[in-house]
Design an enzyme around this catalytic site. Sequence first.
Site, PDB file in Angstrom:
ATOM      1  N   SER A 193      16.602  16.194 -20.088  1.00 48.44           N
ATOM      2  CA  SER A 193      15.676  17.326 -20.077  1.00 48.44           C
ATOM      3  C   SER A 193      16.254  18.428 -20.938  1.00 48.44           C
ATOM      4  O   SER A 193      17.474  18.653 -20.957  1.00 48.44           O
ATOM      5  CB  SER A 193      15.471  17.826 -18.646  1.00 48.44           C
ATOM      6  N   HIS A 226       0.827  -1.214   0.000  1.00 53.45           N
ATOM      7  CA  HIS A 226       0.000   0.000   0.000  1.00 53.45           C
ATOM      8  C   HIS A 226       0.857   1.259   0.000  1.00 53.45           C
ATOM      9  O   HIS A 226       0.399   2.331   0.393  1.00 53.45           O
ATOM     10  CB  HIS A 226      -0.954   0.027   1.202  1.00 53.45           C
TER      11      HIS A 226
END
Length: 460
Positions: free
Chosen positions: A293, A169
């Site tokens: 980038s 989770h």
Amino acid sequence: MTALPVQPLSPLDGRYQAAVSGLGEYLSEAGLNRARVQVEVEWLIYLTGASMFGSTPLSEEEIHSLRSLYIDFGQADIDWLAEKEAVTRHDVKAVEYLVRDRLATLGLDRIAELTHFACTSEDINNLSYALTVQNAVQAVWLPKLRQVIDKLQALAQAHRADAMLARTHGQPATPTTMGHELAVFVYRLERIARQIDETEYLGKFSGATGNFAAHTVADPSADWPAISQAFVDSLGLTWNPLTTQIESHDWQAELYNRVSHANRVLHNLATDIWTYISMGYFRQIPQAGATGSSTMPHKINPIRFENAEANLELSSAVLDSLAATLVTSRMQRDLTDSTTQRNIGVGFGHSLLALDNLSRGLGEIDLDRDALAADLDTNWEVLGEAIQTVIRAEVVAGRSTITDPYAMLKDLTRGKRIGKDDLVEFVSKLDIGADAKERLLALTPHTYLGLADELVDRLP
């Protein structure tokens, strides 16, 4: 504005063509037409070999020259078919005309009327699709899947003992090893790969509505079902005895569902590796000349896994649609499968592109053991499970009188960050046997791994 020259509409035929070109050998229009020529030629060879209707078996030289029509199928044949189909408006009829034309060139006019004998177009098409899909899967797609599986297996073995914090989770949980987590994917994918490898590729060859009507009128004495089965078997396919005009496509639905299943497991792999990279568990190895980038020079983006993720989604969307629609045909035949099946290559192409990116991506990451260790060192509370479980065992064995050990550990650890000293102090005061206490005091997040290492040996 000046019009652009004709451009590929799909990125599979443009930007990504190099990564998926192997599929074009089989799942392109040209690949399909080559298979159609193969079926037409092999039917001629089969009929003459059985001396049907008074024909005589072909010589070895004649058989070789006939088979060269599909073995050496090339651009001249592709262009010839394009011109003929522009007139006939029927792709399979154009193939029949091609074979007849080549028979004349080869001096085999005597068997011209056996070309496409008693065949409906779908007799040729269904066998051709079965051959092209079978070849594409066995020669191109499955080897690339196994390449990814092999790389995962190597990583699983290399990192089988590298302890890491699990995050069920998304929250800190019982530690595992990176090798164990990768081995889970290997096991899942290998199981699906075996199922795909065992696919039955079915074919029919029984005429306009699947009942050998024209065949039996031409020769009532022949055992046409046996002839049909023998011919389909000779192509390396599995005979389907009960069909309408079309082969029912159930085998295709089964195959595409399995490939889509593999896609979704691979998607799970891509998102997990992406997450481990974002957490610092894996470092990306810089590739010479690559830019992460356009404005941030430091970045190495996990583009291999992102590209794979998107292409797997596209592939499953196409394959799911194929599996859902191909199993339905109105009455004895409609034409919906014709356009649909022309997109088989699209479904496999996006999957193959994803596999290529995953294979490359798995070779461009390196485990950061320091990051794994730091995460474990700041999450000692995950030992709460071990402590409460040992206490319960001690209670059952009569070596402890503690009540509700789960609640005790919940109060100690839930929503809190506790360290080694806190747990040592807590365990030291527990009412449990000496052996159990010694085991717990020696336990760390790095060693609370159960059988994670050994379980990697369960891989096939």
